[in-house]
Design a protein around this motif. Structure first.
Motif, mmCIF file in Angstrom:
data_model
loop_
_atom_site.group_PDB
_atom_site.id
_atom_site.type_symbol
_atom_site.label_atom_id
_atom_site.label_comp_id
_atom_site.label_asym_id
_atom_site.label_seq_id
_atom_site.Cartn_x
_atom_site.Cartn_y
_atom_site.Cartn_z
ATOM 1 N N HIS A 110 0.842 -1.204 0.000
ATOM 2 C CA HIS A 110 0.000 0.000 0.000
ATOM 3 C C HIS A 110 0.876 1.253 0.000
ATOM 4 O O HIS A 110 1.834 1.358 0.766
ATOM 5 N N GLN A 120 -3.900 7.384 -2.704
ATOM 6 C CA GLN A 120 -3.494 6.067 -2.241
ATOM 7 C C GLN A 120 -3.740 5.015 -3.315
ATOM 8 O O GLN A 120 -4.680 5.124 -4.100
ATOM 9 N N ASN A 122 -2.777 0.504 -4.116
ATOM 10 C CA ASN A 122 -2.130 -0.712 -3.613
ATOM 11 C C ASN A 122 -2.162 -1.822 -4.651
ATOM 12 O O ASN A 122 -2.896 -1.746 -5.637
#
Length: 206
Positions: A110, A120, A122
């Motif tokens: 992540h 973000q 991942n």
């Protein structure tokens, strides 16, 4: 605005674990868990974390900028960081030492980039732990390749023989034509036929 939306997508953070998302490891061995990230606008104060089965944090690090290497925040004692972010690739891979059967499962890499308003992303890799690596039996593959190769060879040989036969037939036919032309051009003066090479002279006029 639609234009701004496309612009934002173009600079989105991307995280990858490579072409395959499954890793095999022998029991009691060390295994590499790969992960890299890309971002078009660079990064600063980037944080990355590895999770086991989505809940257990096994490694957490931070990177100030492209010019600096990651700094360890916390980690599992059996996990070792082996990546680098100052080179060409932003590599944040880890190695899990002394793998056990209980380590089999899902590992998530992540990443959060502060420069992209804490965007973000991942990626996940699955670890399988086995007693021994099974060697792939290539016998069947070799047989298939041999048969296919043989068939291709026979096809090529057939095509060559066919061309040679056609060439011989063509030459034979050309030879027959030459014989016919030669026969039609023979001297027919003895037979007194029209078209003979020596025509009879007309009697002299009185």
């Amino acid at each position: 605005l639609p234009g701004l939306h496309v612009f934002a997508i173009a600079f989105a953070l991307e995280v990858s674990v490579g072409k395959t998302n499954t890793v095999m490891a022998l029991n009691n061995s060390n295994v590499l868990l790969p992960c890299t990230f890309t971002t078009c606008i660079g990064f600063e104060d980037l944080a990355f974390t590895w999770y086991f089965n989505s809940t257990e944090m096994i490694y957490h690090g931070k990177i100030k900028s492209k010019a600096s290497e990651p700094v360890l925040v916390s980690r599992n004692p059996r996990v070792e960081f082996v990546g680098s972010t100052t080179g060409k690739d932003n590599n944040i891979s880890i190695v899990l030492n002394n793998v056990e059967f209980s380590d089999a499962g899902k590992y998530t890499c992540h990443v959060r980039n502060r420069k992209e308003k804490n965007t973000q992303h991942n990626a996940t890799v699955f670890l399988k732990v086995v007693h021994k690596m099974v060697e792939t039996d290539n016998t069947v593959t070799l047989i298939i390749v041999g048969v296919v190769g043989g068939l291709v060879g026979l096809l090529i040989l057939f095509m060559l023989v066919k061309r040679v036969v056609l060439f011989i037939i063509k030459k034979t036919q050309d030879g027959k034509k030459e014989c016919l032309v030669s026969s039609s051009g023979n001297d027919n003066t003895e037979n007194g036929l029209a078209g003979s090479k020596a025509e009879q002279k007309a009697p002299p006029k009185a």
